[in-house]
Design a protein around this motif. Structure first.
Motif, PDB file in Angstrom:
ATOM      1  N   ASN A 172      67.790  -9.701  51.464  1.00 17.85           N
ATOM      2  CA  ASN A 172      68.972  -9.720  50.610  1.00 17.85           C
ATOM      3  C   ASN A 172      69.855 -10.929  50.903  1.00 17.85           C
ATOM      4  O   ASN A 172      70.440 -11.507  50.003  1.00 17.85           O
ATOM      5  N   LYS A 173      69.944 -11.327  52.162  1.00 24.10           N
ATOM      6  CA  LYS A 173      70.792 -12.462  52.536  1.00 24.10           C
ATOM      7  C   LYS A 173      70.222 -13.768  51.993  1.00 24.10           C
ATOM      8  O   LYS A 173      70.958 -14.604  51.506  1.00 24.10           O
ATOM      9  N   THR A 174      68.917 -13.943  52.059  1.00 27.35           N
ATOM     10  CA  THR A 174      68.320 -15.196  51.616  1.00 27.35           C
ATOM     11  C   THR A 174      68.211 -15.265  50.090  1.00 27.35           C
ATOM     12  O   THR A 174      68.215 -16.350  49.533  1.00 27.35           O
ATOM     13  N   LYS A 192      71.980 -17.713  43.869  1.00 24.23           N
ATOM     14  CA  LYS A 192      71.315 -18.898  43.336  1.00 24.23           C
ATOM     15  C   LYS A 192      72.353 -19.708  42.571  1.00 24.23           C
ATOM     16  O   LYS A 192      73.191 -19.144  41.861  1.00 24.23           O
ATOM     17  N   ILE A 193      72.296 -21.013  42.696  1.00 28.23           N
ATOM     18  CA  ILE A 193      73.222 -21.897  41.988  1.00 28.23           C
ATOM     19  C   ILE A 193      72.966 -21.754  40.483  1.00 28.23           C
ATOM     20  O   ILE A 193      71.823 -21.766  40.040  1.00 28.23           O
ATOM     21  N   HIS A 194      74.059 -21.593  39.713  1.00 27.32           N
ATOM     22  CA  HIS A 194      73.913 -21.421  38.268  1.00 27.32           C
ATOM     23  C   HIS A 194      75.180 -21.869  37.550  1.00 27.32           C
ATOM     24  O   HIS A 194      76.212 -22.100  38.174  1.00 27.32           O
ATOM     25  N   MET A 195      75.082 -21.985  36.234  1.00 24.30           N
ATOM     26  CA  MET A 195      76.202 -22.433  35.411  1.00 24.30           C
ATOM     27  C   MET A 195      77.042 -21.241  34.958  1.00 24.30           C
ATOM     28  O   MET A 195      76.515 -20.167  34.700  1.00 24.30           O
ATOM     29  N   MET A 196      78.372 -21.484  34.855  1.00 22.76           N
ATOM     30  CA  MET A 196      79.317 -20.495  34.339  1.00 22.76           C
ATOM     31  C   MET A 196      80.026 -21.150  33.158  1.00 22.76           C
ATOM     32  O   MET A 196      80.321 -22.345  33.192  1.00 22.76           O
ATOM     33  N   TYR A 197      80.321 -20.371  32.110  1.00 24.19           N
ATOM     34  CA  TYR A 197      80.877 -20.908  30.872  1.00 24.19           C
ATOM     35  C   TYR A 197      82.162 -20.196  30.466  1.00 24.19           C
ATOM     36  O   TYR A 197      82.305 -18.992  30.652  1.00 24.19           O
ATOM     37  N   LYS A 198      83.085 -20.997  29.874  1.00 23.42           N
ATOM     38  CA  LYS A 198      84.311 -20.458  29.278  1.00 23.42           C
ATOM     39  C   LYS A 198      84.718 -21.433  28.178  1.00 23.42           C
ATOM     40  O   LYS A 198      85.162 -22.538  28.452  1.00 23.42           O
ATOM     41  N   GLY A 199      84.553 -20.980  26.947  1.00 23.81           N
ATOM     42  CA  GLY A 199      84.846 -21.870  25.822  1.00 23.81           C
ATOM     43  C   GLY A 199      83.938 -23.087  25.861  1.00 23.81           C
ATOM     44  O   GLY A 199      82.720 -22.968  25.914  1.00 23.81           O
ATOM     45  N   THR A 238      78.427 -21.806  45.288  1.00 26.25           N
ATOM     46  CA  THR A 238      78.434 -20.775  46.324  1.00 26.25           C
ATOM     47  C   THR A 238      78.892 -19.456  45.720  1.00 26.25           C
ATOM     48  O   THR A 238      79.423 -19.422  44.609  1.00 26.25           O
ATOM     49  N   ASN A 239      78.725 -18.395  46.456  1.00 24.84           N
ATOM     50  CA  ASN A 239      79.178 -17.089  45.991  1.00 24.84           C
ATOM     51  C   ASN A 239      80.695 -17.088  45.852  1.00 24.84           C
ATOM     52  O   ASN A 239      81.246 -16.469  44.947  1.00 24.84           O
ATOM     53  N   LYS A 240      81.388 -17.804  46.731  1.00 24.71           N
ATOM     54  CA  LYS A 240      82.846 -17.917  46.662  1.00 24.71           C
ATOM     55  C   LYS A 240      83.267 -18.592  45.353  1.00 24.71           C
ATOM     56  O   LYS A 240      84.205 -18.150  44.691  1.00 24.71           O
ATOM     57  N   ASP A 241      82.583 -19.661  44.972  1.00 30.29           N
ATOM     58  CA  ASP A 241      82.850 -20.332  43.692  1.00 30.29           C
ATOM     59  C   ASP A 241      82.626 -19.378  42.527  1.00 30.29           C
ATOM     60  O   ASP A 241      83.408 -19.328  41.592  1.00 30.29           O
ATOM     61  N   TYR A 242      81.530 -18.637  42.591  1.00 29.87           N
ATOM     62  CA  TYR A 242      81.190 -17.686  41.530  1.00 29.87           C
ATOM     63  C   TYR A 242      82.300 -16.649  41.338  1.00 29.87           C
ATOM     64  O   TYR A 242      82.736 -16.391  40.224  1.00 29.87           O
ATOM     65  N   LEU A 243      82.763 -16.066  42.435  1.00 32.26           N
ATOM     66  CA  LEU A 243      83.811 -15.049  42.342  1.00 32.26           C
ATOM     67  C   LEU A 243      85.116 -15.640  41.806  1.00 32.26           C
ATOM     68  O   LEU A 243      85.815 -15.011  41.012  1.00 32.26           O
ATOM     69  N   SER A 244      85.431 -16.863  42.211  1.00 34.13           N
ATOM     70  CA  SER A 244      86.635 -17.531  41.718  1.00 34.13           C
ATOM     71  C   SER A 244      86.548 -17.785  40.214  1.00 34.13           C
ATOM     72  O   SER A 244      87.502 -17.543  39.475  1.00 34.13           O
ATOM     73  N   LEU A 245      85.408 -18.269  39.756  1.00 39.77           N
ATOM     74  CA  LEU A 245      85.224 -18.541  38.330  1.00 39.77           C
ATOM     75  C   LEU A 245      85.255 -17.246  37.520  1.00 39.77           C
ATOM     76  O   LEU A 245      85.820 -17.198  36.423  1.00 39.77           O
TER      77      LEU A 245
END
Length: 67
Positions: A21-23, A27-34, A42-49
């Motif tokens: 589960n840790k490894t 996964k790096i991916h794109m997030m969209y808004k408008g 990172t997971n931190k970036d994901y949660l912030s976005l």
């Protein structure tokens, strides 16, 4: 089966599951808004976005009607 062997097997399986589960957790991916698109590194970036309203769904381009 002896109790100590059962406990050892359970600990080993739990450790292997945690490592898997840790490894495989992020996964790096794109997030969209408008019209904005930002890569979550990172997971931190994901949660912030996610808190800022970004999602995984890529917006479809608007097309003009053909006459």
């Amino acid at each position: 089966m002896q109790i100590w062997l059962q406990v050892s097997i359970v600990k080993t399986l739990t450790t292997l599951k945690a490592l898997k589960n840790k490894t495989m957790a992020f996964k790096i991916h794109m997030m969209y808004k408008g019209k904005q698109a930002i890569e979550a590194l990172t997971n931190k970036d994901y949660l912030s976005l996610k808190k800022r309203g970004f999602s995984h769904t890529k917006p479809k381009p608007k097309t003009k009607p053909k006459y």
